[in-house]
Design a protein around this motif. Structure first.
Motif, short mmCIF file in Angstrom:
data_model
loop_
_atom_site.label_atom_id
_atom_site.label_comp_id
_atom_site.label_asym_id
_atom_site.label_seq_id
_atom_site.Cartn_x
_atom_site.Cartn_y
_atom_site.Cartn_z
N HIS A 81 0.83 -1.20 0.00
CA HIS A 81 0.00 0.00 0.00
C HIS A 81 0.87 1.25 0.00
O HIS A 81 0.67 2.18 -0.80
CB HIS A 81 -0.94 -0.01 1.21
CG HIS A 81 -1.50 1.32 1.52
ND1 HIS A 81 -2.59 1.84 0.86
CD2 HIS A 81 -1.08 2.30 2.38
CE1 HIS A 81 -2.82 3.05 1.30
NE2 HIS A 81 -1.93 3.36 2.23
N SER A 82 1.85 1.28 0.93
CA SER A 82 2.65 2.48 1.11
C SER A 82 3.47 2.81 -0.14
O SER A 82 3.53 3.96 -0.58
CB SER A 82 3.57 2.30 2.33
OG SER A 82 4.30 3.47 2.53
N ALA A 85 1.07 4.15 -2.76
CA ALA A 85 0.42 5.41 -2.39
C ALA A 85 1.40 6.57 -2.44
O ALA A 85 0.99 7.72 -2.66
CB ALA A 85 -0.20 5.30 -1.00
N THR A 86 2.68 6.29 -2.23
CA THR A 86 3.65 7.39 -2.18
C THR A 86 4.37 7.59 -3.52
O THR A 86 5.19 8.49 -3.63
CB THR A 86 4.70 7.16 -1.06
OG1 THR A 86 5.31 5.89 -1.28
CG2 THR A 86 4.07 7.20 0.32
N ALA A 87 4.09 6.73 -4.49
CA ALA A 87 4.71 6.90 -5.81
C ALA A 87 3.61 6.91 -6.85
O ALA A 87 3.43 5.96 -7.60
CB ALA A 87 5.69 5.76 -6.08
N ARG A 88 2.86 7.98 -6.86
CA ARG A 88 1.61 8.00 -7.63
C ARG A 88 1.82 7.86 -9.14
O ARG A 88 0.95 7.36 -9.84
CB ARG A 88 0.82 9.27 -7.32
CG ARG A 88 0.31 9.26 -5.90
CD ARG A 88 -0.79 10.26 -5.66
NE ARG A 88 -1.27 10.17 -4.30
CZ ARG A 88 -2.15 9.27 -3.86
NH1 ARG A 88 -2.66 8.40 -4.70
NH2 ARG A 88 -2.53 9.25 -2.61
N THR A 218 12.24 6.72 4.13
CA THR A 218 11.32 6.20 3.10
C THR A 218 9.97 6.91 3.22
O THR A 218 9.40 6.94 4.32
CB THR A 218 11.10 4.68 3.31
OG1 THR A 218 12.37 4.03 3.34
CG2 THR A 218 10.22 4.09 2.24
N PRO A 219 9.43 7.45 2.14
CA PRO A 219 8.08 8.02 2.23
C PRO A 219 7.12 6.93 2.67
O PRO A 219 7.23 5.78 2.23
CB PRO A 219 7.78 8.45 0.78
CG PRO A 219 9.07 8.39 0.05
CD PRO A 219 9.98 7.47 0.79
N PHE A 220 6.18 7.27 3.58
CA PHE A 220 5.32 6.23 4.15
C PHE A 220 3.87 6.68 4.20
O PHE A 220 3.58 7.82 4.55
CB PHE A 220 5.80 5.87 5.56
CG PHE A 220 5.04 4.71 6.16
CD1 PHE A 220 5.30 3.41 5.75
CD2 PHE A 220 4.04 4.92 7.10
CE1 PHE A 220 4.59 2.34 6.27
CE2 PHE A 220 3.32 3.85 7.63
CZ PHE A 220 3.61 2.56 7.21
N SER A 221 2.98 5.77 3.86
CA SER A 221 1.55 6.03 3.96
C SER A 221 0.94 4.88 4.76
O SER A 221 1.06 3.72 4.36
CB SER A 221 0.94 6.08 2.55
OG SER A 221 -0.45 6.04 2.63
N ARG A 233 1.84 5.79 12.29
CA ARG A 233 2.12 4.93 11.12
C ARG A 233 1.25 3.67 11.11
O ARG A 233 1.18 2.95 10.12
CB ARG A 233 3.60 4.55 11.09
CG ARG A 233 4.49 5.78 10.85
CD ARG A 233 5.96 5.44 10.90
NE ARG A 233 6.32 4.88 12.19
CZ ARG A 233 7.53 4.43 12.49
NH1 ARG A 233 8.50 4.48 11.59
NH2 ARG A 233 7.79 3.93 13.68
#
Ligand code: PLP
Length: 384
Positions: A81-82, A85-88, A218-221, A233
């Motif tokens: 998911h993350s 979601a963070t690399a659209r 790391t970008p995180f969603s 988180r």
């Protein structure tokens, strides 16, 4: 009847030391770690201690890279998911054809939703060709996900090399290390892995607790959205007793791993050699050079795996045919199919998975009764 438990890749017993460590958090220390009062708030530092213990087992740079989840499956889903979601602008996921359903099914779901998913095949020994992963990575790739060790065959993948390949191309890399953690060394300081999943119940902690490692920066969603727990988180009041338990289990794994690897490998090899020597038309599945110390997957030609399991069960012997999560279905496992194992042998494949608690007497007992079981079944089989 004594239970002879050789199904530790399905789940493990809770270590007595782990049970002792978690007990106070089910009795006197039952407060909510987010509370302002001391009664609840005092619990929070035990969660932080567990975070350090997990970070130590994984060789993580910083305990803040550890997020507690409810299981390995949730950790895997969160990583998928993350990353997306963070690399659209990126829509492609690369994984392997032999992952656990906890990776395969999220990947298939993405494919249904219109994302591009590449399933890298394995050879007859269950090995990956890294050049195929390299070829599949392109500018649209949001995530590569490869398991550290396969749950059915125990085959260990060269994830450190894949991590470097992904880092060079700037692509996040997730590793499902559920079967590797506690059995073989993991050092996240040496391998540029972005996300890594582990599960409590595979390393002598209870079911219902897992970990997702997320490399700092790391970008995180979040996947589970709710309260501010786990630094926002992962929402949901913490499963404190089980978090303490997984911390203790990791601490025990660190101190015992070297000794246990030697002991468990010796027992597994004796079981394997004994079976191959005594039982005709039996074969090991998977690369024996790169394999977990505790696992052997053996194919018995012209017998049904489920029938073997049922007869072994009468003697108290617990093992698995295919993955525990897919038993109940009579189809050969997707791992056996991906390896191109002939149908007659794939059907009769049994996974024995040992633990630190396995004994010589248990192995002797299996070697005593299994040849008779296979012979009986082959006499009944129309194709024997
Ligand atoms: N990944 C692998 C390789 C596994 O073997 C398993 C469980 O068998 C899982 C993920 C799922 O872990 P959990 O049962 O904690 O959800």
């Amino acid at each position: 009847m004594k239970t002879i438990y050789l199904d530790n890749n399905a789940t493990t017993s809770v270590a007595p030391e782990v049970f002792e460590a978690m007990k106070p958090f089910l009795t006197e220390l039952w407060g909510n770690p987010s509370s302002m009062h001391t009664f609840g708030g005092q619990v929070a530092r035990h969660i932080e201690r567990a975070r350090e213990q997990v970070a130590d087992l994984l060789g993580a740079e910083n305990p803040s890279e550890i997020i507690f989840t409810s299981c390995g499956t949730e950790s895997n889903n969160t990583a998928f998911h993350s990353a997306l979601a963070t690399a659209r602008d990126k829509h492609k996921v690369i994984t392997t054809s032999v992952e656990h359903p906890a990776v395969l099914n999220p990947a298939k779901q993405l494919a249904v939703q219109g994302r591009e998913v590449a399933f890298i095949p394995v050879d007859g020994m269950g090995r990956l060709d890294l050049s195929e992963i390299e070829r599949a990575i392109d500018g649209r790739t949001a995530l590569v996900s490869v398991m550290w060790a396969n749950n059915e065959t125990g085959v260990v993948f060269p994830v450190e090399r894949i991590a470097e390949m992904c880092e060079e191309r700037g692509v996040p890399f997730h590793v499902d290390a559920v079967q590797a953690a506690g059995k073989i060394p993991i050092d996240l300081k040496k391998a540029p892995i972005t996300f890594l999943s582990i599960s409590g119940h595979k390393l002598h902690a209870p079911k219902g607790v897992g970990v997702l490692y997320v490399r700092r920066g790391t970008p995180f969603s979040p996947f589970i959205v709710g309260g501010h727990q786990e630094h926002s988180r992962r929402g949901g009041t913490e499963n404190v007793a089980s978090i303490v338990a997984i911390g203790k289990a990791c601490e025990m794994a660190i101190s015992r791993m070297d000794e246990e690897r030697v002991k468990v490998t010796k027992l597994r090899d004796r079981l394997e050699k004994g079976i191959l020597d005594i039982i005709p038309r039996s074969f090991i599945h998977g690369d024996t050079q790169h394999r977990l110390p505790n696992t052997t997957n053996i194919g018995f030609e012209a017998v049904e795996g489920e029938a073997i399991l049922l007869l072994m069960n009468e003697y108290g012997i617990c093992a698995s045919s295919g993955s525990a999560c897919t038993s109940g279905s009579l189809d050969p496992s997707h791992v056996m199919i991906a390896m191109g194992i002939p149908f007659t042998r794939a059907h009769g494949s049994i996974r024995f998975s040992l633990s630190r608690y396995s004994t010589d007497e248990e192995i002797d007992f299996v070697l005593k009764v299994l040849p008779g079981i296979i012979q009986r079944l082959r006499e009944l089989s129309p194709v024997s």
